[in-house]
Design a protein around this motif. Structure first.
Motif, PDB file in Angstrom:
ATOM      1  N   ASP A 142       0.814  -1.209   0.000  1.00 17.44           N
ATOM      2  CA  ASP A 142       0.000   0.000   0.000  1.00 17.44           C
ATOM      3  C   ASP A 142       0.853   1.266   0.000  1.00 17.44           C
ATOM      4  N   SER A 143       2.126   1.128   0.354  1.00 15.35           N
ATOM      5  CA  SER A 143       3.037   2.270   0.419  1.00 15.35           C
ATOM      6  C   SER A 143       3.534   2.656  -0.973  1.00 15.35           C
ATOM      7  N   MET A 144       3.247   3.906  -1.380  1.00 16.21           N
ATOM      8  CA  MET A 144       3.754   4.399  -2.663  1.00 16.21           C
ATOM      9  C   MET A 144       5.272   4.377  -2.687  1.00 16.21           C
ATOM     10  N   TRP A 145       5.915   4.575  -1.542  1.00 18.27           N
ATOM     11  CA  TRP A 145       7.375   4.621  -1.485  1.00 18.27           C
ATOM     12  C   TRP A 145       7.983   3.233  -1.688  1.00 18.27           C
ATOM     13  N   LEU A 146       7.321   2.198  -1.212  1.00 22.47           N
ATOM     14  CA  LEU A 146       7.784   0.842  -1.501  1.00 22.47           C
ATOM     15  C   LEU A 146       7.562   0.522  -2.977  1.00 22.47           C
ATOM     16  N   ASN A 147       6.448   0.983  -3.534  1.00 26.68           N
ATOM     17  CA  ASN A 147       6.213   0.802  -4.975  1.00 26.68           C
ATOM     18  C   ASN A 147       7.323   1.469  -5.776  1.00 26.68           C
ATOM     19  N   ARG A 148       7.680   2.693  -5.406  1.00 28.79           N
ATOM     20  CA  ARG A 148       8.753   3.419  -6.103  1.00 28.79           C
ATOM     21  C   ARG A 148      10.068   2.656  -5.986  1.00 28.79           C
ATOM     22  N   THR A 149      10.325   2.123  -4.801  1.00 32.95           N
ATOM     23  CA  THR A 149      11.548   1.341  -4.583  1.00 32.95           C
ATOM     24  C   THR A 149      11.611   0.142  -5.515  1.00 32.95           C
ATOM     25  N   ALA A 150      10.486  -0.538  -5.694  1.00 34.37           N
ATOM     26  CA  ALA A 150      10.452  -1.712  -6.571  1.00 34.37           C
ATOM     27  C   ALA A 150      10.786  -1.346  -8.011  1.00 34.37           C
ATOM     28  N   ILE A 151      10.453  -0.132  -8.396  1.00 34.45           N
ATOM     29  CA  ILE A 151      10.730   0.329  -9.762  1.00 34.45           C
ATOM     30  C   ILE A 151      12.185   0.724  -9.944  1.00 34.45           C
ATOM     31  N   ILE A 152      12.783   1.383  -8.942  1.00 31.17           N
ATOM     32  CA  ILE A 152      14.104   2.005  -9.140  1.00 31.17           C
ATOM     33  C   ILE A 152      15.262   1.274  -8.459  1.00 31.17           C
ATOM     34  N   PHE A 153      15.031   0.136  -7.824  1.00 27.52           N
ATOM     35  CA  PHE A 153      16.105  -0.492  -7.050  1.00 27.52           C
ATOM     36  C   PHE A 153      17.296  -0.899  -7.908  1.00 27.52           C
ATOM     37  N   GLN A 154      17.106  -1.040  -9.232  1.00 26.80           N
ATOM     38  CA  GLN A 154      18.199  -1.457 -10.116  1.00 26.80           C
ATOM     39  C   GLN A 154      18.974  -0.278 -10.709  1.00 26.80           C
ATOM     40  N   LEU A 155      18.790   0.909 -10.197  1.00 24.85           N
ATOM     41  CA  LEU A 155      19.418   2.091 -10.797  1.00 24.85           C
ATOM     42  C   LEU A 155      20.923   1.953 -10.958  1.00 24.85           C
ATOM     43  N   GLY A 156      21.586   1.296 -10.044  1.00 22.65           N
ATOM     44  CA  GLY A 156      23.030   1.163 -10.141  1.00 22.65           C
ATOM     45  C   GLY A 156      23.497  -0.093 -10.866  1.00 22.65           C
ATOM     46  N   TYR A 157      22.577  -0.858 -11.410  1.00 25.45           N
ATOM     47  CA  TYR A 157      22.933  -2.161 -11.969  1.00 25.45           C
ATOM     48  C   TYR A 157      23.516  -2.089 -13.381  1.00 25.45           C
ATOM     49  N   LYS A 158      23.155  -1.045 -14.137  1.00 24.98           N
ATOM     50  CA  LYS A 158      23.642  -0.874 -15.507  1.00 24.98           C
ATOM     51  C   LYS A 158      23.391  -2.127 -16.356  1.00 24.98           C
ATOM     52  N   GLN A 159      24.468  -2.743 -16.896  1.00 20.77           N
ATOM     53  CA  GLN A 159      24.296  -3.919 -17.765  1.00 20.77           C
ATOM     54  C   GLN A 159      23.710  -5.115 -17.027  1.00 20.77           C
ATOM     55  N   LYS A 160      23.802  -5.117 -15.714  1.00 19.72           N
ATOM     56  CA  LYS A 160      23.278  -6.246 -14.933  1.00 19.72           C
ATOM     57  C   LYS A 160      21.790  -6.123 -14.666  1.00 19.72           C
ATOM     58  N   THR A 161      21.181  -5.051 -15.136  1.00 16.37           N
ATOM     59  CA  THR A 161      19.748  -4.843 -14.919  1.00 16.37           C
ATOM     60  C   THR A 161      18.940  -5.997 -15.507  1.00 16.37           C
ATOM     61  N   ASP A 162      17.997  -6.493 -14.726  1.00 14.72           N
ATOM     62  CA  ASP A 162      17.044  -7.483 -15.232  1.00 14.72           C
ATOM     63  C   ASP A 162      15.905  -6.696 -15.890  1.00 14.72           C
ATOM     64  N   PHE A 163      15.956  -6.606 -17.206  1.00 16.72           N
ATOM     65  CA  PHE A 163      14.984  -5.775 -17.926  1.00 16.72           C
ATOM     66  C   PHE A 163      13.573  -6.336 -17.805  1.00 16.72           C
ATOM     67  N   ASN A 164      13.457  -7.636 -17.651  1.00 11.20           N
ATOM     68  CA  ASN A 164      12.131  -8.237 -17.481  1.00 11.20           C
ATOM     69  C   ASN A 164      11.470  -7.756 -16.201  1.00 11.20           C
ATOM     70  N   ILE A 165      12.261  -7.648 -15.130  1.00 12.11           N
ATOM     71  CA  ILE A 165      11.716  -7.129 -13.876  1.00 12.11           C
ATOM     72  C   ILE A 165      11.345  -5.666 -14.039  1.00 12.11           C
ATOM     73  N   LEU A 166      12.218  -4.899 -14.668  1.00 10.75           N
ATOM     74  CA  LEU A 166      11.950  -3.481 -14.859  1.00 10.75           C
ATOM     75  C   LEU A 166      10.661  -3.275 -15.657  1.00 10.75           C
TER      76      LEU A 166
END
Length: 222
Positions: A142-166
């Protein structure tokens, strides 16, 4: 005298009421500020932590949570700075519980974004097997901030980003009317676009993102 008492006294001794009012206004008056500029705050923190390094090393989790109980934003920033430094290469499986509490306490973009990228991002690099479980829980919270976290947690991952999750997170939240969710979608896509612009452009052109999300996603690509 404890570290927490000392850092509080040092912040109070360097208070600038006028600048603090400007800082508070910038964050929509959600928090009071002592009015200490970022570099000065970090210099004070560095000096204090050098005196209490053993106490902090042993008990940084409790110290960070204690700092979060104070109203002033500098105390929260100090907590986050300590947490990010001390938790690196030192994650325990149960740390996600404290990280979630920090995200959902005294929440605003300046704290949440740092915790999402460094605390959650670092935790899930350490325990990748927990990624689906945690991101699914955060995304559905229910927390918008946890929702935002789920979207942006890979910001530092670069090439290691799981694009399917994003993409999954973008699809789940793309109709949100929340400004911070729309911006998060655009930000996360833009960051991944720095290493895979074709994938981002193809996704943006094939789905109905909100205008703000779309604008943010592609503004460095085209």
């Amino acid at each position: 005298m404890s570290f927490v008492t000392t850092i509080k006294q040092q912040f109070e001794a360097n208070e600038n009421v006028g600048y603090g009012k400007k800082q508070s206004d910038y964050l929509k008056n959600n928090f009071p500020f002592y009015g200490i500029q970022t570099q000065a705050r970090r210099d004070i923190l560095k000096k204090c932590t050098s005196v209490y390094k053993d106490e902090i090393k042993t008990n940084f989790r409790a110290i960070c949570w204690q700092l979060y109980q104070f109203p002033h934003r500098e105390m929260h920033h100090a907590a986050i700075d300590i947490f990010i430094k001390e938790i690196k290469n030192n994650y325990q499986i149960e740390d996600i519980l404290l990280i979630e509490k920090l995200i959902t306490t005294n929440s605003w973009w300046d704290s949440v974004d740092t915790l999402a990228k460094y605390a959650v991002g670092g935790y899930l690099e350490t325990f990748p097997e927990k990624t689906y479980e945690i991101i699914e829980a955060f995304s559905n919270a229910d927390s918008m901030w946890l929702n935002r976290t789920a979207i942006i947690f890979q910001l530092g991952y670069k090439q290691k980003t799981d694009f399917n999750i994003l993409v999954s997170e973008c699809e789940k939240h793309k109709q949100s009317t929340e400004f911070f969710i729309q911006k998060a979608i655009g930000w996360a896509l833009r960051e991944y676009g720095s290493v895979n612009p074709t994938a981002v452009l193809n996704y943006v052109n094939s789905t109905n993102l909100k205008p703000l999300s779309k604008k943010e996603a592609i503004r460095k690509i085209i």
